[in-house]
Design an enzyme around this catalytic site. Structure first.
Site, PDB file in Angstrom:
ATOM      1  N   CYS A  12       0.868  -1.172   0.000  1.00 35.20           N
ATOM      2  CA  CYS A  12       0.000   0.000   0.000  1.00 35.20           C
ATOM      3  C   CYS A  12       0.902   1.218   0.000  1.00 35.20           C
ATOM      4  O   CYS A  12       2.123   1.100   0.078  1.00 35.20           O
ATOM      5  CB  CYS A  12      -0.847   0.022   1.267  1.00 35.20           C
ATOM      6  N   ARG A  24       0.865   2.049  -5.999  1.00 35.10           N
ATOM      7  CA  ARG A  24       1.138   1.006  -5.001  1.00 35.10           C
ATOM      8  C   ARG A  24      -0.113   0.219  -4.620  1.00 35.10           C
ATOM      9  O   ARG A  24      -0.040  -0.770  -3.895  1.00 35.10           O
ATOM     10  CB  ARG A  24       1.728   1.637  -3.739  1.00 35.10           C
ATOM     11  N   TRP A  70      -3.710  -1.778  -1.321  1.00 33.46           N
ATOM     12  CA  TRP A  70      -3.778  -2.982  -2.144  1.00 33.46           C
ATOM     13  C   TRP A  70      -4.136  -4.093  -1.164  1.00 33.46           C
ATOM     14  O   TRP A  70      -3.350  -4.444  -0.283  1.00 33.46           O
ATOM     15  CB  TRP A  70      -2.437  -3.266  -2.816  1.00 33.46           C
ATOM     16  N   ASN A  99       1.383   0.035   5.764  1.00 30.36           N
ATOM     17  CA  ASN A  99       1.831  -0.647   4.547  1.00 30.36           C
ATOM     18  C   ASN A  99       2.623  -1.864   4.984  1.00 30.36           C
ATOM     19  O   ASN A  99       3.531  -1.748   5.797  1.00 30.36           O
ATOM     20  CB  ASN A  99       2.730   0.286   3.725  1.00 30.36           C
ATOM     21  N   GLY A 100       2.274  -3.028   4.436  1.00 34.39           N
ATOM     22  CA  GLY A 100       3.022  -4.235   4.780  1.00 34.39           C
ATOM     23  C   GLY A 100       2.106  -5.294   5.342  1.00 34.39           C
ATOM     24  O   GLY A 100       0.904  -5.309   5.047  1.00 34.39           O
ATOM     25  N   GLU A 103       8.362 -11.274 -22.276  1.00 33.72           N
ATOM     26  CA  GLU A 103       8.033  -9.938 -21.794  1.00 33.72           C
ATOM     27  C   GLU A 103       6.889  -9.338 -22.613  1.00 33.72           C
ATOM     28  O   GLU A 103       5.986  -8.706 -22.062  1.00 33.72           O
ATOM     29  CB  GLU A 103       9.289  -9.048 -21.835  1.00 33.72           C
ATOM     30  N   LYS A 124       3.411  -8.157 -20.886  1.00 37.85           N
ATOM     31  CA  LYS A 124       2.960  -6.771 -21.008  1.00 37.85           C
ATOM     32  C   LYS A 124       1.528  -6.733 -21.518  1.00 37.85           C
ATOM     33  O   LYS A 124       0.691  -6.004 -21.011  1.00 37.85           O
ATOM     34  CB  LYS A 124       3.900  -6.046 -21.969  1.00 37.85           C
ATOM     35  N   GLU A 179      -1.097  -8.139 -18.842  1.00 41.01           N
ATOM     36  CA  GLU A 179      -1.334  -7.375 -17.617  1.00 41.01           C
ATOM     37  C   GLU A 179      -2.120  -6.092 -17.843  1.00 41.01           C
ATOM     38  O   GLU A 179      -2.842  -5.661 -16.949  1.00 41.01           O
ATOM     39  CB  GLU A 179      -0.038  -7.106 -16.850  1.00 41.01           C
ATOM     40  N   HIS A 191       4.721 -29.660 -30.487  1.00 41.75           N
ATOM     41  CA  HIS A 191       4.681 -30.722 -29.479  1.00 41.75           C
ATOM     42  C   HIS A 191       3.438 -30.601 -28.593  1.00 41.75           C
ATOM     43  O   HIS A 191       3.427 -31.110 -27.481  1.00 41.75           O
ATOM     44  CB  HIS A 191       5.971 -30.702 -28.656  1.00 41.75           C
ATOM     45  N   LYS A 234       2.259  -1.706  -8.030  1.00 44.74           N
ATOM     46  CA  LYS A 234       3.614  -1.571  -8.576  1.00 44.74           C
ATOM     47  C   LYS A 234       4.648  -2.352  -7.794  1.00 44.74           C
ATOM     48  O   LYS A 234       5.550  -2.939  -8.371  1.00 44.74           O
ATOM     49  CB  LYS A 234       3.962  -0.087  -8.588  1.00 44.74           C
TER      50      LYS A 234
HETATM   51  C1  F6R Z   1       5.192  -6.118 -14.819  1.00 43.09           C
HETATM   52  C2  F6R Z   1       5.894  -5.745 -13.610  1.00 43.09           C
HETATM   53  C3  F6R Z   1       6.149  -6.796 -12.601  1.00 43.09           C
HETATM   54  C4  F6R Z   1       7.457  -6.515 -11.848  1.00 43.09           C
HETATM   55  C5  F6R Z   1       7.627  -7.508 -10.694  1.00 43.09           C
HETATM   56  C6  F6R Z   1       8.943  -7.301  -9.974  1.00 43.09           C
HETATM   57  O1  F6R Z   1       5.084  -5.052 -15.696  1.00 43.09           O
HETATM   58  O2  F6R Z   1       6.235  -4.611 -13.408  1.00 43.09           O
HETATM   59  O3  F6R Z   1       6.147  -8.068 -13.167  1.00 43.09           O
HETATM   60  O4  F6R Z   1       8.522  -6.626 -12.740  1.00 43.09           O
HETATM   61  O5  F6R Z   1       6.576  -7.366  -9.796  1.00 43.09           O
HETATM   62  O6  F6R Z   1       9.016  -6.025  -9.436  1.00 43.09           O
HETATM   63  P1  F6R Z   1      10.390  -5.387  -9.043  1.00 43.09           P
HETATM   64  O7  F6R Z   1      11.174  -5.200 -10.289  1.00 43.09           O
HETATM   65  O8  F6R Z   1      10.050  -4.106  -8.376  1.00 43.09           O
HETATM   66  O9  F6R Z   1      11.078  -6.362  -8.131  1.00 43.09           O
END
Ligand code: F6R
Length: 606
Positions: A2, A27, A75, A99-100, A479, A483, A486, A502, A601
């Site tokens: 959060c 967040r 979150w 947060n946590g 990737e 992208k 998500e 396969h 994030k």
């Molecule tokens: C996807 C994305 C996530 C982060 C993952 C790791 O776009 O951003 O998959 O890459 O949660 O986050 P970090 O890099 O902050 O450890």
């Protein structure tokens, strides 16, 4: 995870808190709330959903009016997103934001109920609020110290006590927290962007530190109530870095910031045309001694590690194992003092990546962190550290952070190959020079991005799609696929092109679009054969390759041409159209591009 904020000063506190929370919404955005002292009374206003719901509620019900308070964007972990579970949470005389995660909250809740406390929500946070209340006998810091001794987990708290209307208290146990220092005003926040428009000066709270904020300054204590002297830090970027600057979304802005982010990341690590990681504590002698490398990370950062594996193995001939952090930490990995474990993380706070790093250290391995967020837990805990300089990444979907992570993977691989004697100094200089050319090439791609919108239009109604490639293109396809899923919410998979027949090829119909990446000269014909196989079964194919590659008419329905470049570095170019395709598909589907559903994030919980 959060976002938490707090303010005490001379401005309208509710306005400052809401403004600061808008910078932390990345967040989490399941609910938002604030608590502000109105004269002597703590007024709480909170609402399920986005911050906009809270501001709307305050417009109709009235905004608390005062100069000190705390705020939160959530979150959800413990308890569904609802008004009741929204923060702040209160005991009789204490109100907090958190947060946590508090791991032992169940046991503590039972104890507090047996002591006559009543609970309104399902959250672990309310337990912390009630425990603070339980220990409070007139000295807030004393109550905080006692509570900290009881709580297990990782958390940061913003706290107000009804008896102290012009003071905000804060605590850090693992979860990040900073204290902003302004003129006759003080702030707390989970991250610097929240306060940057008010002040660039801040203290970074360390684990087990308590802050007492007044308009005229902040006192910081350890858990034995000793006063600490802290170094004042200054953020080296300004308010422009956290605005959209005319772009429709942060994600689009961040895609365009990639050339500059690469330059900022690699330039300080190049001396006399060769990689120079000595400042990061990485010597040629040490690299020479390595027999094996692990790369451990989550999500996009882990995908950067997969590109790194291909490059390191190809040019330095050192075996590399890439692991998902949440798997690595529980699979009892075989490690020794001779191993290097590289942790890649944008936020530097990802719980699984941090735990993986700690496990590697316990087992004697050396750790190297590649991290974007300055002063983050992973950055501070690692034995060696390379900062990426992407600047703040606000969009939840990572783009520029991935780009600089792979830029560092290249630089590190070149240095490793040189140390291992697999390339000469001249060859290394050539590779570094090629890497330095990537920002201009990416800028060129960004100038000709229109066709990615047409490709996105062709995908918008799909339920599911496949990304295929071989070698580095396969690494990249992972990737591209993440992208897209998500932010567009369209299911997608990435698949090694040669593996399709396969089993997975049975999924191919006219309703299953395929994005094929074919940038590697030596694998091009093989990938084209795989494209023909899916085309023959009705798939609508988008081909991402270079201008020079020629394919027969009808092999691909759409084609994105990349400029000519070096095969080894093609992932840095080819990821750009993949990011844009995901971006425009999400826009066309009317999604909230920067804040996709269910995500946040920075994943600071397991
Ligand atoms: C996807 C994305 C996530 C982060 C993952 C790791 O776009 O951003 O998959 O890459 O949660 O986050 P970090 O890099 O902050 O450890």
């Amino acid at each position: 995870m959060c976002g938490i904020v707090g303010y005490v000063g001379h401005r309208n506190c509710a306005d400052v808190l809401v403004d600061a929370l808008t910078k932390l919404e990345y967040r989490g955005y399941d609910s938002a709330g604030i608590a502000v002292f109105e004269k002597e009374e703590i007024k709480v206003c909170k609402s399920k959903g986005r911050l906009a719901n809270l501001t709307q509620k305050m417009e109709t019900e009235g905004k608390p009016n005062g100069v000190a308070g705390i705020g939160h964007t959530r979150w959800a972990t413990h308890g569904e997103p609802s008004d009741l579970n929204s923060h702040p949470h209160s005991g009789d005389r204490v109100t907090i934001v958190h947060n946590g995660i508090i791991e032992n909250y169940k046991r503590l809740k039972e104890f507090l109920i047996s002591e006559g406390k009543e609970f309104k929500s399902e959250t672990d946070t309310e337990v912390a609020a009630q425990l603070l209340d339980f220990y409070y006998r007139g000295d807030p810091v004393e109550a905080i110290v006692q509570t900290m001794h009881e709580l297990e987990g990782s958390f940061a708290l913003g706290i107000v006590f009804a008896d102290f209307p012009d003071i905000v208290f804060a605590v850090r146990c693992e979860s990040p927290l900073i204290v902003g220092v302004g003129e006759n005003e003080s702030f707390i926040a989970s991250d610097v962007p929240a306060i940057i428009q008010y002040t660039k000066d801040y203290y970074l709270l360390e684990h087990d530190e308590i802050a007492v904020l007044t308009p005229y300054g902040t006192k910081i204590y350890d858990t034995h109530y000793n006063k600490l002297e802290k170094e004042l830090k200054t953020a080296d970027w300004d308010v422009d870095a956290i605005g959209k600057q005319g772009y429709a979304h942060f994600m689009l802005k961040e895609i365009h910031e990639q050339p500059e982010a690469i330059r900022k990341t690699i330039a300080p690590r190049i001396t006399d045309g060769l990689p120079d990681l000595a400042e990061c504590n990485i010597t040629l002698d040490y690299l020479r001694s390595l027999d094996r490398i692990f790369i451990v990370a989550c999500g996009t950062a882990m995908h950067a590690g997969i590109v790194g594996k291909y490059v390191m193995e190809k040019i330095a001939r050192v075996p590399v194992i890439v692991d998902i952090a949440s798997e690595f930490r529980y699979r009892d990995p075989i490690l020794s003092e001779k191993d290097l474990v590289i942790i890649i993380s944008q936020s530097g706070e990802t719980a699984d990546s941090k735990a993986a790093m700690e496990l590697a250290q316990q087992r004697g391995a050396k750790t190297l962190a590649i991290v974007n967020a300055m002063g983050s837990s992973i950055a501070r805990g690692a034995d060696m550290l390379i900062y990426t300089h992407a600047g703040p990444e606000i969009a939840v979907a990572s783009t520029k952070a991935y780009m600089v992570q792979i830029a560092v993977m290249y630089l590190f691989s070149f240095q490793l190959a040189l140390a291992k004697g697999k390339i000469s100094e001249d060859e290394c200089r050539t590779l570094v020079k090629q890497l330095e050319e990537t920002p201009d090439k990416i800028a060129e791609i960004l100038e000709h991005k229109e066709s990615t919108q047409q490709i996105a239009a062709s995908l918008v109604a799909a339920d599911s799609l496949l990304y295929i490639g071989r070698g580095l293109d396969y690494a990249l396809s992972m990737e591209g696929s993440l992208k897209l899923k998500e932010i567009s919410y369209i299911h997608s998979e990435s698949y090694a092109a040669g593996e399709l027949k396969h089993g997975t090829i049975s999924l191919i119909t006219e309703q299953m679009p395929v994005i094929a990446i074919a940038t590697q000269q030596d694998l091009f014909d093989k990938t084209v054969s795989n494209i023909k196989e899916v085309k023959a079964r009705g798939a609508c194919v988008t081909l991402v390759c270079t201008e020079k590659h020629s394919v027969e008419e009808g092999v691909a329905d759409f084609r994105f041409n990349l400029p000519e470049f070096y095969d080894l570095l093609m992932p840095m170019l080819a990821v750009v159209p993949l990011q844009l395709i995901a971006y425009y598909t999400s826009v066309l589907r009317g999604n909230d591009v920067d804040k996709p559903r269910n995500l946040a994030k920075s994943v600071t919980v397991e």
